[in-house]
Design a protein around this motif. Structure first.
Motif, PDB file in Angstrom:
ATOM      1  N   PHE A 135       0.845  -1.200   0.000  1.00  0.00           N
ATOM      2  CA  PHE A 135       0.000   0.000   0.000  1.00  0.00           C
ATOM      3  C   PHE A 135       0.882   1.252   0.000  1.00  0.00           C
ATOM      4  N   CYS A 136       1.913   1.240   0.813  1.00  0.00           N
ATOM      5  CA  CYS A 136       2.849   2.369   0.862  1.00  0.00           C
ATOM      6  C   CYS A 136       3.586   2.532  -0.469  1.00  0.00           C
ATOM      7  N   GLU A 137       3.982   1.429  -1.071  1.00  0.00           N
ATOM      8  CA  GLU A 137       4.648   1.489  -2.375  1.00  0.00           C
ATOM      9  C   GLU A 137       3.718   2.079  -3.426  1.00  0.00           C
ATOM     10  N   MET A 138       2.438   1.703  -3.352  1.00  0.00           N
ATOM     11  CA  MET A 138       1.451   2.245  -4.277  1.00  0.00           C
ATOM     12  C   MET A 138       1.370   3.767  -4.164  1.00  0.00           C
ATOM     13  N   LEU A 139       1.380   4.270  -2.925  1.00  0.00           N
ATOM     14  CA  LEU A 139       1.335   5.710  -2.715  1.00  0.00           C
ATOM     15  C   LEU A 139       2.579   6.393  -3.280  1.00  0.00           C
ATOM     16  N   LEU A 140       3.724   5.758  -3.111  1.00  0.00           N
ATOM     17  CA  LEU A 140       4.981   6.319  -3.617  1.00  0.00           C
ATOM     18  C   LEU A 140       4.972   6.456  -5.136  1.00  0.00           C
ATOM     19  N   LYS A 141       4.324   5.530  -5.813  1.00  0.00           N
ATOM     20  CA  LYS A 141       4.292   5.542  -7.283  1.00  0.00           C
ATOM     21  C   LYS A 141       3.162   6.392  -7.843  1.00  0.00           C
ATOM     22  N   SER A 142       2.268   6.857  -6.988  1.00  0.00           N
ATOM     23  CA  SER A 142       1.092   7.586  -7.451  1.00  0.00           C
ATOM     24  C   SER A 142       1.390   9.070  -7.643  1.00  0.00           C
ATOM     25  N   PRO A 143       0.532   9.762  -8.407  1.00  0.00           N
ATOM     26  CA  PRO A 143       0.726  11.197  -8.663  1.00  0.00           C
ATOM     27  C   PRO A 143       0.304  12.041  -7.473  1.00  0.00           C
ATOM     28  N   CYS A 144       1.012  11.869  -6.346  1.00  0.00           N
ATOM     29  CA  CYS A 144       0.704  12.639  -5.146  1.00  0.00           C
ATOM     30  C   CYS A 144       2.013  12.881  -4.398  1.00  0.00           C
ATOM     31  N   GLU A 145       1.946  13.702  -3.368  1.00  0.00           N
ATOM     32  CA  GLU A 145       3.135  14.021  -2.575  1.00  0.00           C
ATOM     33  C   GLU A 145       2.870  13.701  -1.110  1.00  0.00           C
ATOM     34  N   VAL A 146       2.631  12.425  -0.831  1.00  0.00           N
ATOM     35  CA  VAL A 146       2.359  12.015   0.542  1.00  0.00           C
ATOM     36  C   VAL A 146       3.612  12.208   1.400  1.00  0.00           C
ATOM     37  N   LYS A 147       3.440  12.903   2.508  1.00  0.00           N
ATOM     38  CA  LYS A 147       4.549  13.163   3.420  1.00  0.00           C
ATOM     39  C   LYS A 147       4.393  12.429   4.753  1.00  0.00           C
ATOM     40  N   THR A 148       3.138  12.092   5.098  1.00  0.00           N
ATOM     41  CA  THR A 148       2.895  11.444   6.392  1.00  0.00           C
ATOM     42  C   THR A 148       1.834  10.357   6.244  1.00  0.00           C
ATOM     43  N   ILE A 149       2.116   9.200   6.841  1.00  0.00           N
ATOM     44  CA  ILE A 149       1.154   8.108   6.913  1.00  0.00           C
ATOM     45  C   ILE A 149       0.986   7.755   8.380  1.00  0.00           C
ATOM     46  N   HIS A 150      -0.255   7.740   8.851  1.00  0.00           N
ATOM     47  CA  HIS A 150      -0.545   7.391  10.240  1.00  0.00           C
ATOM     48  C   HIS A 150      -1.168   5.999  10.271  1.00  0.00           C
ATOM     49  N   LEU A 151      -0.596   5.108  11.035  1.00  0.00           N
ATOM     50  CA  LEU A 151      -1.143   3.760  11.178  1.00  0.00           C
ATOM     51  C   LEU A 151      -1.669   3.565  12.590  1.00  0.00           C
ATOM     52  N   LEU A 152      -2.913   3.119  12.687  1.00  0.00           N
ATOM     53  CA  LEU A 152      -3.501   2.711  13.958  1.00  0.00           C
ATOM     54  C   LEU A 152      -3.908   1.251  13.821  1.00  0.00           C
ATOM     55  N   THR A 153      -3.330   0.391  14.623  1.00  0.00           N
ATOM     56  CA  THR A 153      -3.617  -1.040  14.526  1.00  0.00           C
ATOM     57  C   THR A 153      -3.635  -1.632  15.932  1.00  0.00           C
ATOM     58  N   SER A 154      -3.683  -2.949  16.026  1.00  0.00           N
ATOM     59  CA  SER A 154      -3.675  -3.610  17.334  1.00  0.00           C
ATOM     60  C   SER A 154      -2.451  -4.498  17.443  1.00  0.00           C
ATOM     61  N   HIS A 155      -2.032  -4.766  18.652  1.00  0.00           N
ATOM     62  CA  HIS A 155      -0.874  -5.625  18.876  1.00  0.00           C
ATOM     63  C   HIS A 155      -1.201  -7.074  18.544  1.00  0.00           C
ATOM     64  N   ASP A 156      -0.198  -7.775  18.031  1.00  0.00           N
ATOM     65  CA  ASP A 156      -0.308  -9.210  17.815  1.00  0.00           C
ATOM     66  C   ASP A 156      -0.026  -9.891  19.148  1.00  0.00           C
ATOM     67  N   GLY A 157      -1.045 -10.470  19.724  1.00  0.00           N
ATOM     68  CA  GLY A 157      -0.874 -11.087  21.031  1.00  0.00           C
ATOM     69  C   GLY A 157       0.124 -12.221  21.037  1.00  0.00           C
ATOM     70  N   ALA A 158       0.290 -12.908  19.901  1.00  0.00           N
ATOM     71  CA  ALA A 158       1.167 -14.077  19.844  1.00  0.00           C
ATOM     72  C   ALA A 158       2.625 -13.685  19.643  1.00  0.00           C
ATOM     73  N   SER A 159       2.868 -12.677  18.794  1.00  0.00           N
ATOM     74  CA  SER A 159       4.255 -12.340  18.476  1.00  0.00           C
ATOM     75  C   SER A 159       4.381 -10.849  18.184  1.00  0.00           C
ATOM     76  N   THR A 160       4.437 -10.055  19.237  1.00  0.00           N
ATOM     77  CA  THR A 160       4.570  -8.613  19.043  1.00  0.00           C
ATOM     78  C   THR A 160       5.947  -8.246  18.524  1.00  0.00           C
ATOM     79  N   THR A 161       6.948  -9.094  18.784  1.00  0.00           N
ATOM     80  CA  THR A 161       8.311  -8.792  18.345  1.00  0.00           C
ATOM     81  C   THR A 161       8.397  -8.710  16.827  1.00  0.00           C
ATOM     82  N   GLN A 162       7.830  -9.712  16.121  1.00  0.00           N
ATOM     83  CA  GLN A 162       7.871  -9.701  14.656  1.00  0.00           C
ATOM     84  C   GLN A 162       7.099  -8.508  14.110  1.00  0.00           C
TER      85      GLN A 162
END
Length: 246
Positions: A135-162
């Motif tokens: 998705f980020c690569e798609m934005l990079l190739k698109s005709p726009c000038e994205v400077k900031t991406i905000h991600l809100l997600t949840s922790h992986d209870g099984a493997s937060t390290t990965q």
């Protein structure tokens, strides 16, 4: 330009404009407008290039008709956006193909887009993390000038390290391209939503994870998401004057 090249250009115009009409008929107006604009430009190129004067009136008539329809759609879209009434729904059927991030998001990306919010509780497992990267690569190739991406997600209870390690790598990689990725976690997030600061809001029932797992790493569709089968899901698209900032 050779005759073969001219025929190829005309064939491309027909294909794009046929798709525009199909989208128009299905009330997918923003997508149809993009196709009309692309198809009209192709027909204009054909008109400028052709040496057969007998065909020129036909091209001019077709261009005029498509331009009139495109203008009608543009007026309708602008009015709906102004009134905050724009809503479009796209149904992705089970096993459908041709819904890569490029195809799905292209109609809503323009030069005004500089900031993106991604809310998706399931950016955890390896394939989901790759979805975010693509998705980020798609934005990079698109005709726009994205400077900031905000991600809100949840922790992986099984493997937060990965999960944490992979997101940090994506964050660092985006930084080298001049894009800041902010990462926040929520224990209550459920809905999936992508917001663009040009006013578009895209809600995908399955979030970014609507692609089926390929049969193997060396099967068609592994790299090209347009060739990847999809899970059934619904995409709702809205437009608002002011996109929520936080």
């Amino acid at each position: 330009m050779s005759q073969n090249a001219l025929v190829g250009m005309e064939s491309s115009a027909v294909t794009v404009l046929t798709r525009a009409v199909e989208l128009d008929t299905s009330s997918r107006f923003q997508e149809s407008l993009i196709c009309y604009q692309e198809g009209i430009q192709l027909l204009l190129d054909v008109l400028k290039t052709t040496k057969d004067d007998s065909k020129k009136p036909h091209y001019r008539q077709k261009i005029k008709g498509y331009m009139e329809r495109a203008e009608q759609i543009k007026i309708r879209l602008n009015q709906e956006k102004e009134e905050g009434k724009y809503h479009e729904q796209i149904k992705i059927t089970e096993n459908a193909k041709g819904f890569s991030f490029e195809k799905l998001f292209k109609p809503y990306i323009n030069e005004a887009l500089t900031e993106v919010w991604v809310e998706d509780p399931y950016i955890r497992h390896t394939h989901q993390l790759y979805n975010l990267l693509r998705f980020c690569e798609m934005l990079l190739k698109s005709p726009c000038e994205v400077k900031t991406i905000h991600l809100l997600t949840s922790h992986d209870g099984a493997s937060t390290t990965q999960q944490t390690s992979a997101l940090t790598e994506i964050q660092q990689s985006l930084k080298t391209h001049g894009i800041t990725l902010t990462i926040d976690y929520s224990t209550t997030i459920h809905d999936r939503e992508i917001r663009f600061n040009n006013g578009w809001i895209i809600k995908i029932g399955r979030g970014l994870d609507y692609f089926k797992k390929p049969q193997s790493r060396f099967s068609i569709g592994y790299c090209d998401y347009d060739l990847r089968e999809c899970h059934e899901t619904t995409v709702d698209v809205f437009h608002v004057k002011h996109t929520k900032q936080t």
